[in-house]
Enzyme design. Structure first.
Site, short mmCIF file in Angstrom:
data_model
loop_
_atom_site.label_atom_id
_atom_site.label_comp_id
_atom_site.label_asym_id
_atom_site.label_seq_id
_atom_site.Cartn_x
_atom_site.Cartn_y
_atom_site.Cartn_z
N ASP A 23 0.83 -1.20 0.00
CA ASP A 23 0.00 0.00 0.00
C ASP A 23 0.87 1.26 0.00
O ASP A 23 1.85 1.34 0.75
CB ASP A 23 -0.86 -0.02 1.28
CG ASP A 23 -1.94 1.02 1.28
OD1 ASP A 23 -2.80 0.98 0.39
OD2 ASP A 23 -1.94 1.88 2.18
N GLU B 209 14.12 -15.60 0.85
CA GLU B 209 14.35 -16.69 1.80
C GLU B 209 13.40 -17.85 1.51
O GLU B 209 13.56 -18.95 2.05
CB GLU B 209 14.09 -16.22 3.25
CG GLU B 209 15.14 -15.26 3.77
CD GLU B 209 14.69 -14.57 5.07
OE1 GLU B 209 13.65 -14.96 5.66
OE2 GLU B 209 15.38 -13.61 5.48
C1 GLC Z 1 -4.18 3.07 -0.70
C2 GLC Z 1 -5.41 2.20 -0.57
C3 GLC Z 1 -6.54 3.06 -0.11
C4 GLC Z 1 -6.19 3.65 1.25
C5 GLC Z 1 -4.87 4.40 1.18
C6 GLC Z 1 -4.34 4.69 2.56
O1 GLC Z 1 -4.29 4.01 -1.69
O2 GLC Z 1 -5.66 1.56 -1.79
O3 GLC Z 1 -7.74 2.35 -0.02
O4 GLC Z 1 -7.20 4.53 1.64
O5 GLC Z 1 -3.88 3.65 0.54
O6 GLC Z 1 -3.91 3.51 3.17
#
Ligand code: GLC
Length: 559
Positions: A218, A268
């Site tokens: 993310d 790993e």
């Molecule tokens: C990313 C995710 C989104 C979230 C953001 C903060 O863009 O896809 O859904 O709100 O990160 O974590």
């Protein structure tokens, strides 16, 4: 068709234990709280997913990408993580996770889990400790704290705006403020802190040891930050160059030192764990750093997701991304929909107006779906055509739950039911992303259309019934069966990662893979002659000689 289209894998064969399995995989994103609710509390859960593994196998996906399922107060749909090495009790237990992964693997489906390293939730043990500890303490060093301005620190360190609207600095009551690029409940980690770095390696091993095959990372481009003594203003931040790896917050070059450590952990394992970066970087050539084999290995390309339904735009994007993938040694990723954007069956049914896909046609969203008029039939026709074209491309294909049903965005959600922080932080400007996160319909009628026995946590509209799995399963012309047939064929036909363009009219894209598998997409408004060859699959009705408007076919080249 079988002898000409030399296949690299047979549809019925078990998946190859192959380090390259991800390169051309079809990956299905599950937003777990909205997929299937086994315990009847209105929220989807892990046993719900386990109960639907047969559905996923029949659909023909190679892997599942599971959005966050960790303990969370849901300030941002689970992207506010309280504990990275556990399961939200509303979604199940670690034992349920183990049962789910065993069932997926038994069906030949791999599992990629979402990892959220830029920020934790404000309920994470470390953030609680940071709040309870004094300024300058090791506990505060795990996050990004700064003294406020003014005599007593009563003013924010800078006027920065968060991604969901509103300020990006939050006071903690003792003159210090912490940074949150997203919601206030999502404090940003300090990735210069050794404990933070080590802890994420522990988390990667924790899930890898439990059998996960990879990670979706993310906001992968935000971890490394450089905050000088004198912070720039929001306007200065906005004006900073993002293309050179030196912006203070986004896509800094040293972020790749972090991913080199991660790669060592992935390697790993046998086969090595894979990762795909969510990195909204510009210019697109900067994706190669995330996609490199010494880093995460693959990065999302959101270019088709951001494009209108247009032949020239699609062609340029395809050419560019295949070049980029070749240059980085990775394979590219194609995606039209996910949990952050207006579903593509809706985007393509609304007049393009330059709005980004997350707020595509903001006016339509703000009016609850009233204005401008949505042409749902055209949207679905174009979505089916675009998807069938995309599924013939080299690289991996990411699908979002419900798109195989042709689901559209739900615009009419009452304010009191909305959950996305964007809605609360941007009143009247952005309704947020709840409309693509409504629990999917399994049955044509009944309690929450078969999602569970209680009302779904986001209200489902009446029109969901006609798009349910039950309503489509036996209908050969349904979107569900188009996806099933396309994925089965794709599995069998997948070949090397090249394509050759054939001459075509301006509104038509026509390419051929190495084994004679061809895709022809007519983006125009008039029918065009159908190229010679045996039609394997079509996104809509066709006749013998013509390819209708807004339709894609797969053909086996004439000999
Ligand atoms: C990313 C995710 C989104 C979230 C953001 C903060 O863009 O896809 O859904 O709100 O990160 O974590």
């Amino acid at each position: 068709m079988t002898e000409l289209l030399t296949s690299t894998a047979d549809a019925a064969a078990p998946p190859r234990i192959d380090a390259d399995w991800w390169r051309q995989a079809t990956v299905y994103q599950i937003y777990p709280r909205s997929f299937a609710d086994a315990n009847g509390d209105g929220i989807g859960d892990l046993p719900g997913i386990t109960s639907r593994v047969d559905y996923l196998a029949r659909l023909g996906v190679d892997a599942v990408w599971l959005s966050p399922f960790y303990p969370s107060a849901l300030a941002d749909g689970g992207y506010d993580v309280d504990d990275y090495r556990n399961v939200d009790p509303r979604l199940g237990t670690l034992a349920d996770f183990d049962a789910m992964i065993a069932a997926l693997h038994a069906a030949g489906i791999r599992l990629i889990v979402d990892i959220v390293p830029n920020h934790s939730s404000d309920r994470h043990e470390w953030f609680r400790q940071a709040l309870a500890s004094p300024k300058g303490s090791p506990e505060r060093d795990r996050y990004v704290f700064r003294d406020g301005l003014g005599a007593n620190g009563e003013l924010p360190p800078a006027d920065w705006t968060s991604m969901f609207g509103g300020p990006a600095w939050e006071p903690v009551g003792d003159g210090q403020w912490y940074l949150h690029l997203f919601a206030p409940e999502q404090p940003d980690f300090n990735w210069r802190n050794k404990e933070v770095r080590e802890d994420f390696l522990t988390t990667l091993r924790f899930w890898s040891d439990r059998g996960v095959d990879g990670f979706r990372v993310d906001v992968a481009h935000a971890l490394a930050k450089h905050l000088p003594e004198d912070l720039p203003s929001e306007a200065e931040l906005q004006a900073m160059d993002r293309a050179t790896g030196t912006h203070l917050l986004w896509d800094r070059d040293e972020v790749h030192d972090i991913y080199a450590d991660w790669r060592a952990v992935f390697d790993e394992y046998d086969p090595p764990r894979i990762a795909v970066a969510e990195a909204w970087v510009n210019p697109p050539s900067r994706r190669a750093r995330y996609a490199s084999a010494s880093g995460l290995g693959q990065a999302f390309n959101f270019d088709l997701l951001e494009a209108d339904f247009d032949a020239a735009a699609f062609r340029g994007i395809i050419v560019d991304n295949l070049d980029q993938a070749a240059a980085s040694g990775s394979s590219t990723t194609w995606v039209f929909s996910n949990h952050d954007v207006v579903r593509h069956a809706t985007r393509y049914g609304l007049p393009p107006n330059g709005d980004r896909p997350r707020v595509h046609n903001r006016a339509w969203l703000l009016s609850g779906g009233a204005e401008p008029a949505l042409d749902a039939a055209a949207g679905l026709r174009r979505a089916r055509a675009a998807t069938l074209l995309m599924l013939a491309l080299p690289g991996s294909a990411y699908l979002y739950q419900g798109e195989e049903l042709g689901l559209g965005e739900v615009a009419a959600i009452p304010a009191e039911s909305r959950q996305d922080p964007t809605f609360f932080r941007s009143p009247g400007v952005d309704v947020g992303r709840d409309g693509c996160r409504v629990p999917i319909p399994w049955t044509a009628a009944g309690d929450s259309f078969g999602f569970g026995t209680a009302d779904a946590h986001l209200p489902q509209p009446e029109w969901f019934g006609a798009l349910s799995v039950e309503a489509q399963s036996e209908d050969p012309s349904s979107t569900l069966n188009l996806y099933r047939e396309a994925l089965a064929l794709r599995h069998r036909l997948q070949t090397d990662e090249s394509l050759t363009w054939a001459d075509s009219a301006e509104e038509v894209l026509h390419f051929r893979r190495a084994n004679g598998w061809e895709a022809v997409a007519n983006f125009g408004t008039t029918a065009v002659p159908l190229p010679a060859g045996e039609v394997l699959l079509a996104s809509g009705p066709i006749d013998a000689a013509a390819l209708p408007p807004e339709t894609t076919v797969w053909i086996k080249a004439g000999s």
